[in-house]
Write an enzyme that holds these catalytic residues in place. Structure first.
Site, PDB file in Angstrom:
ATOM      1  N   SER A 135      24.643  48.885  32.349  1.00 54.64           N
ATOM      2  CA  SER A 135      23.937  49.646  31.308  1.00 54.64           C
ATOM      3  C   SER A 135      24.917  50.568  30.594  1.00 54.64           C
ATOM      4  O   SER A 135      25.987  50.874  31.121  1.00 54.64           O
ATOM      5  CB  SER A 135      22.816  50.482  31.938  1.00 54.64           C
ATOM      6  N   HIS A 136      24.545  50.996  29.401  1.00 53.49           N
ATOM      7  CA  HIS A 136      25.345  52.024  28.726  1.00 53.49           C
ATOM      8  C   HIS A 136      25.270  53.349  29.482  1.00 53.49           C
ATOM      9  O   HIS A 136      26.150  54.190  29.358  1.00 53.49           O
ATOM     10  CB  HIS A 136      24.848  52.234  27.293  1.00 53.49           C
ATOM     11  N   SER A 137      24.192  53.520  30.231  1.00 56.17           N
ATOM     12  CA  SER A 137      23.987  54.763  30.974  1.00 56.17           C
ATOM     13  C   SER A 137      24.137  54.505  32.465  1.00 56.17           C
ATOM     14  O   SER A 137      23.467  53.628  33.028  1.00 56.17           O
ATOM     15  CB  SER A 137      22.579  55.304  30.684  1.00 56.17           C
TER      16      SER A 137
END
Lengths: 207, 130
Positions: free
Chosen positions: B11-13
């Site tokens: 994920s980007h996070s």
């Protein structure tokens, strides 16, 4: 024209420093239509390239391009890392296959752009770096034998960035903004232009 | 051999990646190897190839690894990471076209039963069928 090791090193150094110096501009563009990390990402990647300058300068051109590409892949992050990385790795691969510069520049450039298009699943007209790279390829094809080809590449790249302003993004993070992407130049198109200009200037011995 | 397909969550996070991995572990149990990564090299939001490669190696299984991603850059970086693996591993890793949370849970559930990489991928990607 052969690319001497010393010249390659100074060319890469000049291009990397130009990208690093342009980080605030790229960030501002990306804050308008993306997630605002393009400047920082490119800066980090090209700082890593500068860190490998001695290695790159000692390599044959094809291997040097692959080293630059792999360094960008591993350090840029975001979507631009794989895209720029793919460009340089594919260019290096094309050169490794018994092609040489500048004679085969059109083919090497075309293969590198094709790899970027495949990686990003993107075509011309979608407000991406391809909207600079394809027009430059066309200029190399049409004007490659002219004495002023370098200036023509510079102009083509600059004008191509401007043409991304009214485009609506359908790829990348800007696509989420839809219509709001209209009215701003694409950050990837701009960073491609910055790199191309730096290479053109270095080839002409300009600072 | 009772090895199961490994699951990688990108994920980007980092928080989303970790939360998804936590859900998989709670719902599927510990028999499936799950690795996750998120964030750019400076710790901001984003994805980066080197941590994806590390995650693939951490979740490595003789049956291969299925990757679940969120947005565009996660997919592009994951594909790049796969290409940079050792040649004998490249063909044993797939990036699933599936929603990250549901896809990870479904893929892990299928993997836990001993399914092949193709079967795991197919189950995750059914979620994307319109």
């Amino acid at each position: 024209m052969s690319v001497e090791p010393v010249k390659l090193k100074s060319l890469v150094k000049a291009a990397a420093e130009q990208v690093i110096a342009s980080a605030p501009e790229l960030t501002a563009l990306d804050q308008a239509i993306g997630d605002g990390d393009h400047g920082a990402n490119m800066k980090r990647g090209f700082e890593a390239v500068l860190g490998k300058l001695d290695t790159i300068g000692a390599q044959p051109l094809d291997e040097a391009l692959k080293t630059i590409g792999k360094t960008l892949v591993m350090t840029v992050g975001g979507a631009s890392g794989p895209l720029y990385g793919t460009f340089f790795i594919a260019a290096g691969d094309a050169l490794s296959q018994k092609r040489s510069l500048p004679e085969d520049i059109v083919e090497v450039f075309a293969r590198a752009i094709g790899a970027v298009s495949t990686r990003g699943r993107s075509q011309a007209g979608e407000k991406t770096m391809l909207d600079v790279l394809y027009p430059v390829l066309d200029t190399l094809k049409a004007d490659g034998d002219r004495p002023d080809v370098i200036e023509r590449v510079r102009v083509t790249a600059r004008e191509a960035v401007e043409r991304t302003v009214p485009m609506r993004a359908t790829k990348g993070r800007a696509a989420f903004l839809g219509a709001r992407s209209v009215g701003h130049a694409d950050p990837g198109a701009r960073s491609s232009c910055i790199l191309l200009h730096a290479v053109c200037n270095a080839l002409e011995g300009r600072p | 051999m009772n090895d199961t397909v490994g699951i990688v969550i990108v994920s980007h996070s980092k928080d989303i990646a970790k939360g998804t991995a936590d859900m998989v572990r709670q719902m599927v149990g510990g028999e499936v190897k799950v690795a996750f990564c998120g964030g750019d090299p400076d710790g901001g939001l984003g994805t980066n190839v080197s941590s994806i490669i590390d995650a693939i190696n951490n979740a490595w299984s003789t049956k291969g690894v299925a990757i679940l991603v969120d947005l565009g850059g996660a997919e592009t970086n994951s594909e790049m990471a796969v290409e940079m693996l050792e040649p004998d591993r490249r063909n044993m890793v797939v990036v699933c076209n599936a929603p990250i949370v549901e896809g990870a849970v479904m893929a892990a559930t299928e993997a836990a039963g001993g399914s092949s990489l193709d079967e795991v991928r197919a189950v995750a990607e059914e979620l994307s069928a319109s």
